[in-house]
Design a protein around this motif. Structure first.
Motif, short mmCIF file in Angstrom:
data_model
loop_
_atom_site.label_atom_id
_atom_site.label_comp_id
_atom_site.label_asym_id
_atom_site.label_seq_id
_atom_site.Cartn_x
_atom_site.Cartn_y
_atom_site.Cartn_z
N TYR A 77 78.84 34.10 65.28
CA TYR A 77 79.34 34.81 64.10
C TYR A 77 80.65 35.52 64.42
CZ TYR A 77 79.66 38.10 60.26
OH TYR A 77 80.12 38.82 59.20
N LYS A 78 80.74 36.18 65.58
CA LYS A 78 81.96 36.89 65.97
C LYS A 78 83.13 35.91 66.13
CE LYS A 78 79.54 40.49 68.50
NZ LYS A 78 79.26 41.01 69.84
N GLN B 173 84.31 34.64 62.64
CA GLN B 173 85.06 35.68 61.94
C GLN B 173 86.46 35.81 62.53
OE1 GLN B 173 84.26 37.32 59.15
NE2 GLN B 173 82.53 35.93 59.12
N SER C 47 88.87 32.78 61.70
CA SER C 47 89.49 32.70 60.38
C SER C 47 90.84 33.42 60.37
CB SER C 47 88.56 33.29 59.32
OG SER C 47 88.34 34.66 59.56
#
Length: 121
Positions: free
Chosen positions: A104-105, A108, A111
């Protein structure tokens, strides 16, 4: 040499091209018959997690997990100068992680890097 059309490439770590040995390395790869190379950058769990624990109440510094894509312009200019017909250079990112939290990190952070990558292309 065999005349084949399948997709394949030689994966080369980005440190291979960090010195001023671009021309020597490219000539060697071309002479070995490689027509497509992928400049690989790697990240793993240890790159994402902070190095030191912060005391209670101190804000954590954001970690920049995804590296800026390798700048291919110098290599592409040299390929054109040496007239290596059909020689393709790609960027590759290898991600190693042990938990979904890390994934997830990375997603994020990645992007935000898209904007940088578009400018380099």
């Amino acid at each position: 040499m065999l005349n084949s059309r399948p997709f394949y490439d030689l994966c080369i770590q980005d440190s291979y091209f960090n010195k001023d040995n671009f021309q020597k390395n490219l000539k060697a790869l071309y002479n070995y018959g490689y027509k497509t190379i992928a400049i690989n950058q790697s990240i793993d769990d240890s790159d994402v997690e902070p190095k030191k624990k912060k005391k209670k109440g101190e804000p954590r510094e954001p970690q920049d997990a995804v590296p800026v894509p390798f700048d291919l312009t110098k290599i592409e200019e040299l390929v054109n100068k040496l007239e290596f017909g059909g020689f393709t250079i790609l960027n590759r990112l290898t991600v190693s992680f042990a938990s979904l939290d890390t994934l997830y990190k990375i997603v994020q952070n990645g992007s935000e890097k898209k904007k940088v990558f578009r400018r380099l292309r």
